[in-house]
Design a protein around this motif. Structure first.
Motif, mmCIF file in Angstrom:
data_model
loop_
_atom_site.group_PDB
_atom_site.id
_atom_site.type_symbol
_atom_site.label_atom_id
_atom_site.label_comp_id
_atom_site.label_asym_id
_atom_site.label_seq_id
_atom_site.Cartn_x
_atom_site.Cartn_y
_atom_site.Cartn_z
ATOM 1 N N MET A 1 -2.858 -1.244 -9.408
ATOM 2 C CA MET A 1 -2.815 -0.417 -8.187
ATOM 3 C C MET A 1 -2.296 -1.257 -7.022
ATOM 4 O O MET A 1 -2.778 -2.336 -6.736
ATOM 5 C CB MET A 1 -4.221 0.073 -7.881
ATOM 6 C CG MET A 1 -4.285 0.907 -6.621
ATOM 7 S SD MET A 1 -5.043 2.504 -6.868
ATOM 8 C CE MET A 1 -6.258 2.171 -8.138
ATOM 9 N N ASN A 2 -1.268 -0.742 -6.350
ATOM 10 C CA ASN A 2 -0.713 -1.496 -5.229
ATOM 11 C C ASN A 2 -1.001 -0.787 -3.910
ATOM 12 O O ASN A 2 -0.410 0.221 -3.586
ATOM 13 C CB ASN A 2 0.793 -1.697 -5.420
ATOM 14 C CG ASN A 2 1.170 -3.147 -5.239
ATOM 15 O OD1 ASN A 2 0.339 -3.939 -4.816
ATOM 16 N ND2 ASN A 2 2.391 -3.485 -5.523
ATOM 17 N N LEU A 3 -1.935 -1.358 -3.166
ATOM 18 C CA LEU A 3 -2.382 -0.719 -1.941
ATOM 19 C C LEU A 3 -1.740 -1.354 -0.719
ATOM 20 O O LEU A 3 -1.351 -2.508 -0.744
ATOM 21 C CB LEU A 3 -3.895 -0.879 -1.819
ATOM 22 C CG LEU A 3 -4.720 -0.210 -2.903
ATOM 23 C CD1 LEU A 3 -6.182 -0.528 -2.691
ATOM 24 C CD2 LEU A 3 -4.476 1.279 -2.883
ATOM 25 N N SER A 4 -1.682 -0.586 0.345
ATOM 26 C CA SER A 4 -1.194 -1.141 1.606
ATOM 27 C C SER A 4 -2.258 -2.068 2.170
ATOM 28 O O SER A 4 -3.448 -1.974 1.845
ATOM 29 C CB SER A 4 -0.909 -0.027 2.599
ATOM 30 O OG SER A 4 -2.120 0.567 3.014
ATOM 31 N N GLN A 5 -1.812 -2.958 3.017
ATOM 32 C CA GLN A 5 -2.738 -3.844 3.710
ATOM 33 C C GLN A 5 -3.824 -3.047 4.422
ATOM 34 O O GLN A 5 -5.000 -3.415 4.417
ATOM 35 C CB GLN A 5 -1.944 -4.678 4.730
ATOM 36 C CG GLN A 5 -2.805 -5.661 5.456
ATOM 37 C CD GLN A 5 -2.055 -6.407 6.546
ATOM 38 O OE1 GLN A 5 -2.641 -6.700 7.568
ATOM 39 N NE2 GLN A 5 -0.793 -6.720 6.358
ATOM 40 N N ASN A 6 -3.415 -1.928 5.023
ATOM 41 C CA ASN A 6 -4.367 -1.111 5.755
ATOM 42 C C ASN A 6 -5.468 -0.568 4.850
ATOM 43 O O ASN A 6 -6.639 -0.599 5.209
ATOM 44 C CB ASN A 6 -3.638 0.054 6.423
ATOM 45 C CG ASN A 6 -2.955 -0.391 7.688
ATOM 46 O OD1 ASN A 6 -3.590 -0.942 8.574
ATOM 47 N ND2 ASN A 6 -1.667 -0.175 7.758
ATOM 48 N N MET A 7 -5.058 -0.067 3.712
ATOM 49 C CA MET A 7 -6.058 0.461 2.792
ATOM 50 C C MET A 7 -7.041 -0.636 2.385
ATOM 51 O O MET A 7 -8.241 -0.404 2.322
ATOM 52 C CB MET A 7 -5.366 1.029 1.547
ATOM 53 C CG MET A 7 -4.639 2.326 1.848
ATOM 54 S SD MET A 7 -3.786 2.951 0.387
ATOM 55 C CE MET A 7 -3.209 4.534 0.997
ATOM 56 N N GLU A 8 -6.530 -1.807 2.115
ATOM 57 C CA GLU A 8 -7.408 -2.918 1.759
ATOM 58 C C GLU A 8 -8.409 -3.200 2.871
ATOM 59 O O GLU A 8 -9.592 -3.443 2.618
ATOM 60 C CB GLU A 8 -6.580 -4.178 1.468
ATOM 61 C CG GLU A 8 -5.759 -4.083 0.198
ATOM 62 C CD GLU A 8 -4.970 -5.358 -0.104
ATOM 63 O OE1 GLU A 8 -4.351 -5.424 -1.161
ATOM 64 O OE2 GLU A 8 -4.985 -6.294 0.735
ATOM 65 N N ASP A 9 -7.917 -3.131 4.117
ATOM 66 C CA ASP A 9 -8.819 -3.379 5.243
ATOM 67 C C ASP A 9 -9.917 -2.326 5.331
ATOM 68 O O ASP A 9 -11.065 -2.645 5.634
ATOM 69 C CB ASP A 9 -8.025 -3.417 6.553
ATOM 70 C CG ASP A 9 -7.305 -4.743 6.735
ATOM 71 O OD1 ASP A 9 -7.794 -5.762 6.209
ATOM 72 O OD2 ASP A 9 -6.258 -4.769 7.405
#
Lengths: 218, 218
Positions: free
Chosen positions: B1-9
């Motif tokens: 799964m490749n998430l955006s930096q924002n989602m990770e935050d």
DNA sequence: CCCCACATTTAGGTGTAACTAACTTTTCTT
DNA sequence: AAGAAAAGTTAGTTACACCTAAATGTGGGG
């Protein structure tokens, strides 16, 4: 000036393509793997910000301000590459991708600390010059292995590629910075150059020889 | 799964707020300095991806997959903090901001190398637990200095703040991990606790005492 | 148990940077 | 020098993630 990561990438690309000369839309698009139409849009924005000189259909050059930023990004990139190799034991074919992502996210503090720790290096693991803090580029050899003559012995000073397959190939054949190469044969029909490194023989395509920069003599 | 930096935050924030319990829209908004309306939008996206369990107006919890990602991000963050402190000589009040930016941009390779170089540490410079690669959290003290009694002597094990002003203040008064504190006075009217570190006396507000976690005894 | 304050969501809009498709300009070939 | 090929630009969309303002849901106090 606070630029987006994307803008920084464009400036760096223009610097590396142009080296003083102007860069074309398609060269930039190719290097950044984006659509040419996207490049046109970005160039307009950068021109607004006075970071580039852009003339429709004619190409683009960096302004003084744009060049300064490009050099800062390049300094980050090459310092990180050097740090990864020296401090974390990365091989020269592994450093590029990691540095590419980190270069936009380190602080001045981080830059200064790793530079100091490394003893303010002037060259990265590929022999590329690391811009100094005040924006000067250490000198580099422009002598290509492709232009060396049969019988000559030269020293590898720089490998102008970040392609990991190429770099791994060279590493595996003993071709690293500082290695002494004796050109034993030039075959202009097959576009191949045969060199000896230490006691082993390697055949190199002309393409590869164009990105290996050397110093005459060993 | 490749998430955006924002989602990770967002996932990290939900983990840190909730710790198992559910997090509210406004808590997340506060922590990430964004508008609550933006949080609602993101929670819907994360719910679509099965990373959170989200019920309108009721709050949000991480799914197993979401928790796994949150722990990975947290591992990156805390490993980087530890690395900055140990390898580059950062102070504990300087590590957070740098790590916050870098955590999203390092490779697995980088993570593994610094972890190994540091000897697979279990705690970061603030005493916070570093999630292991398989997603376990090392144990931490939940005993707050705020709850210690007059006359007791305790050992500082964790400081649950990333605020550099607070951390600098503590550092300057000798309050660091492992320091022995003797509680000499509790003033419940002024909400102040007086402690002695070595031979010097420090007055601490109740707020600060709530984020200092200790172990009984020295 | 109803109303109000507060929390939360919806609706509509912004900026960034990518894309495709269609059009224009430049350059090359003959 | 004309016409085709290549290069570059414009116009119109998309996706992401933020914002403000307006509407709606929730829970506690009277």
């Amino acid at each position: 000036m606070n630029l987006s990561q994307n803008m920084e990438d464009y400036l760096k690309a223009i610097f590396q393509i142009g080296h003083g000369e102007s860069a074309s839309t398609s060269e930039i698009a190719e290097r950044l793997s984006v659509n040419p139409a996207s490049v046109t849009g970005m160039l307009k924005k950068l021109a607004e910000l006075k970071l580039v000189e852009y003339v429709s259909y004619r190409g683009v050059t960096l302004t003084h301000a744009g060049r300064k930023i490009a050099l800062e990004v390049l300094r980050h990139h090459r310092l990180i590459e050097t740090y990864l190799a020296e401090a974390l034991g990365y091989e020269w074919d592994q450093v590029h991708d990691e540095a590419e992502r980190l270069e936009h996210h380190i602080s001045e503090e981080f830059e200064d600390r790793i530079a100091k720790m490394l003893g303010d290096p002037l060259y990265d693991p590929h022999g590329d010059p690391i811009p100094t803090k005040d924006g000067r580029l250490p000198p580099v050899s422009r002598e290509r292995l492709a232009d060396a003559n049969e019988g000559e012995t030269v020293t590898v000073r720089r490998v102008g590629s970040e392609d990991s397959t190429t770099l791994r190939f060279l590493k595996e054949h003993g071709i690293r910075l500082g290695a002494a190469l004796r050109i034993t044969k030039r075959d202009d029909r097959t576009h191949t150059i045969t060199v000896h490194v230490q006691r082993t023989r390697v055949d190199l395509s002309n393409d590869v020889c164009k990105i290996i920069f050397v110093e005459r003599g060993s």
